[in-house]
Design a protein around this motif. Sequence first.
Motif, PDB file in Angstrom:
ATOM      1  N   UNK A 170       0.788  -1.235   0.000  1.00  0.00           N
ATOM      2  CA  UNK A 170       0.000   0.000   0.000  1.00  0.00           C
ATOM      3  C   UNK A 170       0.821   1.286   0.000  1.00  0.00           C
ATOM      4  N   UNK A 171       1.915   1.319  -0.750  1.00  0.00           N
ATOM      5  CA  UNK A 171       2.667   2.567  -0.845  1.00  0.00           C
ATOM      6  C   UNK A 171       1.990   3.510  -1.838  1.00  0.00           C
ATOM      7  N   UNK A 172       2.303   4.777  -1.712  1.00  0.00           N
ATOM      8  CA  UNK A 172       1.638   5.842  -2.464  1.00  0.00           C
ATOM      9  C   UNK A 172       1.649   5.608  -3.970  1.00  0.00           C
ATOM     10  N   UNK A 208      -1.915   1.186   6.677  1.00  0.00           N
ATOM     11  CA  UNK A 208      -1.929   2.651   6.769  1.00  0.00           C
ATOM     12  C   UNK A 208      -0.565   3.178   7.219  1.00  0.00           C
ATOM     13  N   UNK A 209       0.099   2.442   8.115  1.00  0.00           N
ATOM     14  CA  UNK A 209       1.451   2.822   8.546  1.00  0.00           C
ATOM     15  C   UNK A 209       2.411   2.757   7.360  1.00  0.00           C
ATOM     16  N   UNK A 210       2.276   1.717   6.551  1.00  0.00           N
ATOM     17  CA  UNK A 210       3.128   1.544   5.361  1.00  0.00           C
ATOM     18  C   UNK A 210       2.872   2.677   4.360  1.00  0.00           C
ATOM     19  N   UNK A 211       1.611   3.030   4.193  1.00  0.00           N
ATOM     20  CA  UNK A 211       1.250   4.152   3.316  1.00  0.00           C
ATOM     21  C   UNK A 211       1.841   5.452   3.851  1.00  0.00           C
ATOM     22  N   UNK A 236       5.308  -4.341  14.541  1.00  0.00           N
ATOM     23  CA  UNK A 236       5.526  -5.210  13.374  1.00  0.00           C
ATOM     24  C   UNK A 236       6.277  -4.456  12.294  1.00  0.00           C
ATOM     25  N   UNK A 237       5.915  -3.203  12.085  1.00  0.00           N
ATOM     26  CA  UNK A 237       6.581  -2.375  11.070  1.00  0.00           C
ATOM     27  C   UNK A 237       8.069  -2.217  11.391  1.00  0.00           C
ATOM     28  N   UNK A 238       8.379  -1.917  12.654  1.00  0.00           N
ATOM     29  CA  UNK A 238       9.785  -1.761  13.067  1.00  0.00           C
ATOM     30  C   UNK A 238      10.554  -3.075  12.912  1.00  0.00           C
ATOM     31  N   UNK A 239       9.902  -4.181  13.282  1.00  0.00           N
ATOM     32  CA  UNK A 239      10.534  -5.495  13.153  1.00  0.00           C
ATOM     33  C   UNK A 239      10.844  -5.811  11.692  1.00  0.00           C
ATOM     34  N   UNK A 240       9.876  -5.554  10.791  1.00  0.00           N
ATOM     35  CA  UNK A 240      10.056  -5.866   9.370  1.00  0.00           C
ATOM     36  C   UNK A 240      11.155  -5.015   8.740  1.00  0.00           C
ATOM     37  N   UNK A 241      11.294  -3.770   9.199  1.00  0.00           N
ATOM     38  CA  UNK A 241      12.364  -2.907   8.692  1.00  0.00           C
ATOM     39  C   UNK A 241      13.726  -3.486   9.067  1.00  0.00           C
TER      40      UNK A 241
END
Length: 294
Positions: A151-153, A184-187, A212-217
């Motif tokens: 879901x990136x721009x 939405x965080x990814x966006x 989860x976002x921080x872990x995946x990064x």
Amino acid sequence: MYKGIMEKKKVFFNELSSIEFFDVIKEDRYKLLKTLKSDNRSIVKLIQFRGKPYIYKIPLEKNTRKWQRILSFFRGSEAQREFKNLEKILENGFNTSKPYFACEIKKFGMVIDSYIIMEYINGNAGDINSLPFITDTLSKIHKKGYIHGDSQLSNFILTNDKCYIIDAKFNKSIFGKIAQTYEFIYLETSCGQDIGQFYSKKGLTYLIARGIDNYLILWGRFRAWIKSLIRGERNISSSDTSKENFINKFKNKISTEKFSQNFSKVFKKKENQNENNENKNNDETKSNNQEELK
């Protein structure tokens, strides 16, 4: 979606007239308008046939990676999966590229090459100003029980007051609200600015999704590092290069300074020796003169 075999190659098409794309691609009977993307992952071309533009996509990475080829025994080619995915998105009432034709070439049961022909959407890539349309579309996808998957721009195209989604995995949302909040965080990350007005940043759901976002990064960086070690690659960024240049300059400077210091010490020592010898000679001359006077 219809299936068939043409010259021992498996093909997929939306209607009988689309079969002609097989010979069009095979014989290069199209006009290349522009190469939209070309890297180790995929080649995406904007082509023209009979005055109409199409997207011609070759998933290079999925076609050539050994592990992906083994997986293709069970799930087929990337082109086939994308064809089915686009049809599923359209069936659920969302706007995306219409798939026309896909082809896969197999050897010993494994896919070694594949491509897909689909509709070209003439519009503008998503930007900050189009966020109300994009977030509304993303919310509708979530309400249907699906997630975009990327879901990136730039994976949203705006044209004629319609929002089209591209490069979507469009899988069922197994993790519910957490997966939806993560999208939405990814966006938001792709926007480069806060978009909290379009989704909630409160509660345990947001905290888990952010974790989860921080872990995946971190995991992505670790994987990239491991891959670079396995392949023996050494990618030096511009910042690393500048650091290396600085270190080399600093080393050279130190070496020069050390040389200058050592040289000055030697020169000074030599100068002192000459001065001592001169004083000694003067003393001897004085002594001789005194003896002669006596």
